[in-house]
Design an enzyme around this catalytic site. Sequence first.
Site, PDB file in Angstrom:
ATOM      1  N   GLU A  10      -3.364   4.961  18.518  1.00 44.21           N
ATOM      2  CA  GLU A  10      -3.669   5.894  17.423  1.00 44.21           C
ATOM      3  C   GLU A  10      -3.309   7.332  17.746  1.00 44.21           C
ATOM      4  O   GLU A  10      -2.852   8.088  16.889  1.00 44.21           O
ATOM      5  CB  GLU A  10      -5.157   5.801  17.060  1.00 44.21           C
TER       6      GLU A  10
ATOM      7  N   GLU B 186      -9.213  -3.434  17.894  1.00 42.87           N
ATOM      8  CA  GLU B 186     -10.599  -3.158  17.501  1.00 42.87           C
ATOM      9  C   GLU B 186     -11.228  -4.390  16.858  1.00 42.87           C
ATOM     10  O   GLU B 186     -12.394  -4.715  17.103  1.00 42.87           O
ATOM     11  CB  GLU B 186     -10.637  -1.956  16.554  1.00 42.87           C
TER      12      GLU B 186
HETATM   13  N1  3HC Z   1       1.391  -0.590   9.842  1.00 44.12           N
HETATM   14  C1  3HC Z   1       2.417  -0.782   8.983  1.00 44.12           C
HETATM   15  N2  3HC Z   1       3.676  -1.047   9.376  1.00 44.12           N
HETATM   16  C2  3HC Z   1       3.893  -1.127  10.685  1.00 44.12           C
HETATM   17  C3  3HC Z   1       2.875  -0.921  11.639  1.00 44.12           C
HETATM   18  C4  3HC Z   1       1.567  -0.662  11.169  1.00 44.12           C
HETATM   19  N3  3HC Z   1       0.532  -0.496  11.989  1.00 44.12           N
HETATM   20  N4  3HC Z   1       3.399  -1.052  12.860  1.00 44.12           N
HETATM   21  C5  3HC Z   1       4.700  -1.319  12.691  1.00 44.12           C
HETATM   22  N5  3HC Z   1       5.001  -1.361  11.383  1.00 44.12           N
HETATM   23  C6  3HC Z   1       6.299  -1.668  10.783  1.00 44.12           C
HETATM   24  C7  3HC Z   1       7.329  -0.594  11.028  1.00 44.12           C
HETATM   25  O1  3HC Z   1       7.227   0.424  10.075  1.00 44.12           O
HETATM   26  C8  3HC Z   1       8.606  -1.367  10.938  1.00 44.12           C
HETATM   27  O2  3HC Z   1       8.865  -1.539   9.574  1.00 44.12           O
HETATM   28  P1  3HC Z   1      10.349  -1.628   9.025  1.00 44.12           P
HETATM   29  O3  3HC Z   1      10.947  -2.852   9.656  1.00 44.12           O
HETATM   30  O4  3HC Z   1      10.184  -1.698   7.568  1.00 44.12           O
HETATM   31  O5  3HC Z   1      11.013  -0.358   9.491  1.00 44.12           O
HETATM   32  C9  3HC Z   1       8.247  -2.731  11.490  1.00 44.12           C
HETATM   33  O6  3HC Z   1       6.818  -2.793  11.455  1.00 44.12           O
HETATM   34  C10 3HC Z   1       8.706  -2.976  12.913  1.00 44.12           C
HETATM   35  O7  3HC Z   1       8.282  -1.892  13.721  1.00 44.12           O
HETATM   36  P2  3HC Z   1       9.151  -1.390  14.960  1.00 44.12           P
HETATM   37  O8  3HC Z   1      10.520  -1.085  14.496  1.00 44.12           O
HETATM   38  O9  3HC Z   1       8.378  -0.310  15.608  1.00 44.12           O
HETATM   39  O10 3HC Z   1       9.185  -2.714  15.841  1.00 44.12           O
HETATM   40  P3  3HC Z   1       8.937  -2.934  17.376  1.00 44.12           P
HETATM   41  O11 3HC Z   1       8.994  -4.382  17.568  1.00 44.12           O
HETATM   42  O12 3HC Z   1       9.801  -2.028  18.173  1.00 44.12           O
HETATM   43  O13 3HC Z   1       7.423  -2.449  17.670  1.00 44.12           O
HETATM   44  C11 3HC Z   1       5.057  -2.236  17.398  1.00 44.12           C
HETATM   45  C12 3HC Z   1       6.310  -3.095  17.122  1.00 44.12           C
HETATM   46  C13 3HC Z   1       4.797  -2.174  18.891  1.00 44.12           C
HETATM   47  C14 3HC Z   1       3.884  -2.851  16.670  1.00 44.12           C
HETATM   48  C15 3HC Z   1       5.328  -0.811  16.908  1.00 44.12           C
HETATM   49  O14 3HC Z   1       5.757  -0.880  15.564  1.00 44.12           O
HETATM   50  C16 3HC Z   1       4.147   0.107  16.923  1.00 44.12           C
HETATM   51  O15 3HC Z   1       3.828   0.689  17.950  1.00 44.12           O
HETATM   52  N6  3HC Z   1       3.492   0.280  15.783  1.00 44.12           N
HETATM   53  C17 3HC Z   1       2.431   1.222  15.619  1.00 44.12           C
HETATM   54  C18 3HC Z   1       1.149   0.596  15.969  1.00 44.12           C
HETATM   55  C19 3HC Z   1       0.046   1.568  15.711  1.00 44.12           C
HETATM   56  O16 3HC Z   1       0.182   2.766  15.832  1.00 44.12           O
HETATM   57  N7  3HC Z   1      -1.112   1.021  15.369  1.00 44.12           N
HETATM   58  C20 3HC Z   1      -2.266   1.806  15.154  1.00 44.12           C
HETATM   59  C21 3HC Z   1      -2.410   2.005  13.709  1.00 44.12           C
HETATM   60  S1  3HC Z   1      -3.707   3.132  13.394  1.00 44.12           S
HETATM   61  C22 3HC Z   1      -5.081   2.181  13.394  1.00 44.12           C
HETATM   62  O17 3HC Z   1      -5.059   1.029  13.736  1.00 44.12           O
HETATM   63  C23 3HC Z   1      -6.296   2.893  12.907  1.00 44.12           C
HETATM   64  C24 3HC Z   1      -7.559   2.194  13.290  1.00 44.12           C
HETATM   65  O18 3HC Z   1      -7.968   2.632  14.560  1.00 44.12           O
HETATM   66  C25 3HC Z   1      -8.653   2.462  12.302  1.00 44.12           C
END
Ligand code: 3HC
Length: 701
Positions: free
Chosen positions: A127, A107
Site C-alpha cells: 500500500e 489482510e
Molecule cells: N487492483 C486492480 N487492478 C490491479 C491490481 C489491483 N490491486 N493489481 C494489479 N492490477 C492490474 C494492473 O492494472 C494490470 O492491469 P492491465 O493488464 O489492465 O494493465 C494487471 O493487473 C497486471 O498488473 P501488472 O502489469 O503489474 O502485472 P505483474 O504480473 O507484473 O504484477 C502484481 C502483478 C504484483 C499484483 C502487481 O500488479 C502489483 O504490485 N499490484 C499492486 C498491488 C497493490 O498495490 N495492492 C494493494 C492495493 S491497496 C489495498 O489493498 C488497500 C487495502 O489495504 C485496504
Amino acid sequence: NSMTAEYKVHGSIAVITMSNPPVNGLGLATRQGIVDGLQRANADAAVKAIVITGAGGAFSGGADIKEFGTDKSMQEPNLHSVINAVENSGKPVVAAIHTVCMGGGLELALGCHYRVGAPGCQVALPEVKLGILPGAGGTQRLPRVVGVEAALNMIVSGEPVKSEMIGAVPGQKLFDKMAASPEALAEEALAFAASIADVRPLPLVRNLPCKHPEGDAYFQFARNMVKGMAKNFPAPAKCVDAVEAATKRKFADGLAYERELFINLMWTPESRALRHLFFAERAASKIPDVPSDTPKRDIQKVGVIGAGTMGGGISMNFLNAGIPVTILETKQEALDRGVATIKKNYEAQVKKGKLKEDKYAQRMALLSTTLSYDDLKDCDLIIEAVFEEMGVKEAVFKQLDAVAKPGAILASNTSTLDVDKIAAFTKRPQDVVGMHFFSPANVMKLLEVVRGKETAKDVLATVMAVAKKIKKTAVVSGVCDGFIGNRMIERYSQQAGFLLDEGCTPQQVDKAIEKFGFAMGPFRMGDLAGNDIGWAIRKRRAVEQPDMKYSKTADLLCEMGRFGQKTGAGWYDYQAGKRDAIPSDVVNKMIEEHRKTLSVAPRKVSDEEIVQRLVFALVNEGAKILEEGIASKSGDIDMVYLTGYGFPIHRGGPMHYASEVGLFNVVLAMNRFAQNPMDDASAWAPAPLLVKLAAEGKAFQ
Ligand code: 3HC
Ligand code: NAI
C-alpha cells in the site's frame, strides 16, 4: 455463483474461489461473492470447513485500485465487513495462498483462521507504494504473526517477501502449513481444512499478543529512518504510527486508528500522484490502435551501430538481459574504446558488489564487435547510435537496408532528426522505428519509441515487448522535433533563461525548482549534460526558426567556454574532481551585465513564480503534444517526465500536477505570464485543448 467468486463444495469442505482477473482484486462484486459464499457454507449442515483461494495467477493482488476514489471502494460489504464475516464464521476458514498475496489480499488471509501456503508465493503489503497504508487490519494483524520488526519492514517498504523467507523465522505463524508444491496446494488445503474442521475455539490473529521489548526506542529509531528516506511522502511515517499502535492499544482501537490514517492518506495529493503513476505506467505500454494480441517478431540477436556514449550504454541493456549484441564501428580504435568503457562500467559494479564476477563474464561473452556490415546479417534488431548528422544516418541506413535480413527491425537512437526521413533511406520504412534512449542509457529508465508514418504495428508491439525485457519504461511518441521530452524541455529552458534576464540567479532558480521536488534544477542539469549541446541546437534553430525568443545568457556562457562539469565550469564553478555546484561570481556578473545591455532593472521573482513558469511551460507544450497526437494520452507525457527528466514523483508528472492545480488556474496563470514584456507571449498562448478542458472544468485524462 457470483460472477467474481465461485462457490463449490468438495465433500464436507466449501471452496470459495475469488475470480476477478487479472489479479483477483477485491472489488465490490468479489467482496460480495466472498460474503455470499460464507453465508451459504455456514447455512449448509454438510459443510464443516471453508477454503478461500484465488483463480488463475494470483490469490489476490489486494483492493481493486480502480475503485479508489469512487463510491464502490467504501460500499458494503467493504473489506472490513468481509474480514469480519470471515472472523465471525462459525466454521473454520482456511486461506489457500499461492503466487501473489498482496495488500487487502493478505489482510483477508490474516483474517482467516488458518493459512496454507504454496511455496514461492509472494507476500506483501504494498500500500505504501500507492501513498497509503494497509487499511483493512494489515498494520494490526501482520505484526502479531511475523513480529513487529519484520512486519514494519514489510509495511514501510511495500516489498514482497517470499513465503519461505517468512516461514524460516522461528516462532512466526503466517502459514500454518506449506504445501509440497504449488500444484499440490488445492488438495493439501482441502485435507488441512478437514483435519481442523472440529477444532474449537477457532483461532483468531486478533487475539495474539503484540509487543516489542524496547518499543519506545525501536519506534523512535524507525521514525528517524523513515523521515530521512521518505521526505516527500507522508505515508511511511504513518505506517510507523499504525504499527506502534498495534503494540500499545487494544486491537479494536488500533484498527480504528489504522482506518483513520488510511482514509486521510487516501485523500493526499501524494497518494493520488502514486496511483496515477501506477496506472500510467501500465497504460504506457498499450498503444490505442495496436491490439495487445498483435504478433511480435522474435528478437534473438541485436546489432548496435556506433560504440560511443549511447551505443555502449544501449548494448549493456541487452547484455544484461542475456541477449547477444554485435557492435559495429568504422574503426578498430573506436570499437576498442567502446568496449573498454563497457568493461569499466561493469567493473565498477563488480567492485561495489552489485554484480558477480561470473555474471560479468557471462555478459561480456555475449558481446562481439565488427567493422563489417556482413556480420549484422542475422540480427533481428539493429539500433543505430552514430553521429547526429543526417548524412551519416543516410549512409548507415542504406547499408543496413542492403544487408539486414528481411523482417529485421531497424531502429535509430536519433534525438532530433526526422525518423520518417531516415526510414525513407530504406526500401522497408515499415521496419524502421525510433528508439530514443536517455543518457546514461544503461541506467535511465525511459525509452521513447518513435513511431514513424509507416512503422508497422508488429514492429511497435515488438519494440514495446523488448523494452520490457530490458527493463525500460517505454512511451510511444510521434515524429516531431524533440519528440515528447526534449520538445517540452525546450520551453522549460526558455523560461529558465528569461528568469535570469529578469533578476534571478541560476542558484535561485535551481533552488526553487529543487524545493518543488525536481532532482536537479535547469542550470545544474545543464552543467551536467553539457551546455554546448543546447548551444549547437540554438545555432541550428537560428536558421530554422529565427523568430524564437531566447535569453542570450546561455550563449554568452558558452562563448566563455563554460560548457559545464566537463570543462570544470558552467553556470557554476567546480573544484577539480568534485561535482558540487558553487555559485559563480563571474557568471552572476555576466548575467548582470547582460541585463544592463537589455536595460532591465532586476526585480525580485518569487519562488512560486519560478516554479509555475517552469512547470506550466512544460504543461502548455504537453497539451499541444496531446492535441497533435504526438502522445496518445497525458499519462504518457507524465511517464516521460517522471522517468527521464527527474520530475518529482510525488507530483505525479506535469500533466497530472496541472490537473491537481486545476486547469482553470493554470490557464489564468498563463494569461498573466503572457503580459510580461520580458517573456515570450506567443509561448504562453494556452493550447486550445487546455482552454477547452479548463472551460469544461475537466482534468487531463
Ligand atoms: N487492483 C486492480 N487492478 C490491479 C491490481 C489491483 N490491486 N493489481 C494489479 N492490477 C492490474 C494492473 O492494472 C494490470 O492491469 P492491465 O493488464 O489492465 O494493465 C494487471 O493487473 C497486471 O498488473 P501488472 O502489469 O503489474 O502485472 P505483474 O504480473 O507484473 O504484477 C502484481 C502483478 C504484483 C499484483 C502487481 O500488479 C502489483 O504490485 N499490484 C499492486 C498491488 C497493490 O498495490 N495492492 C494493494 C492495493 S491497496 C489495498 O489493498 C488497500 C487495502 O489495504 C485496504
Ligand atoms: P558519440 O559521438 O559518443 O558516439 C558516436 C559513435 O558513432 C562514435 O563512436 C563514432 O565513431 C561512431 N560512428 C560515427 N559514424 C559512424 C558510422 N558511419 N558507422 C559506424 N559508427 C559510426 O555520440 P552519442 O552521444 O553516443 O550519440 C549517438 C546518437 O545518439 C546521436 O544520434 C545522438 O543524437 C543520440 N543521442 C545522444 C544522447 C546523449 O545524451 N549523448 C541521448 C539520446 C540520443
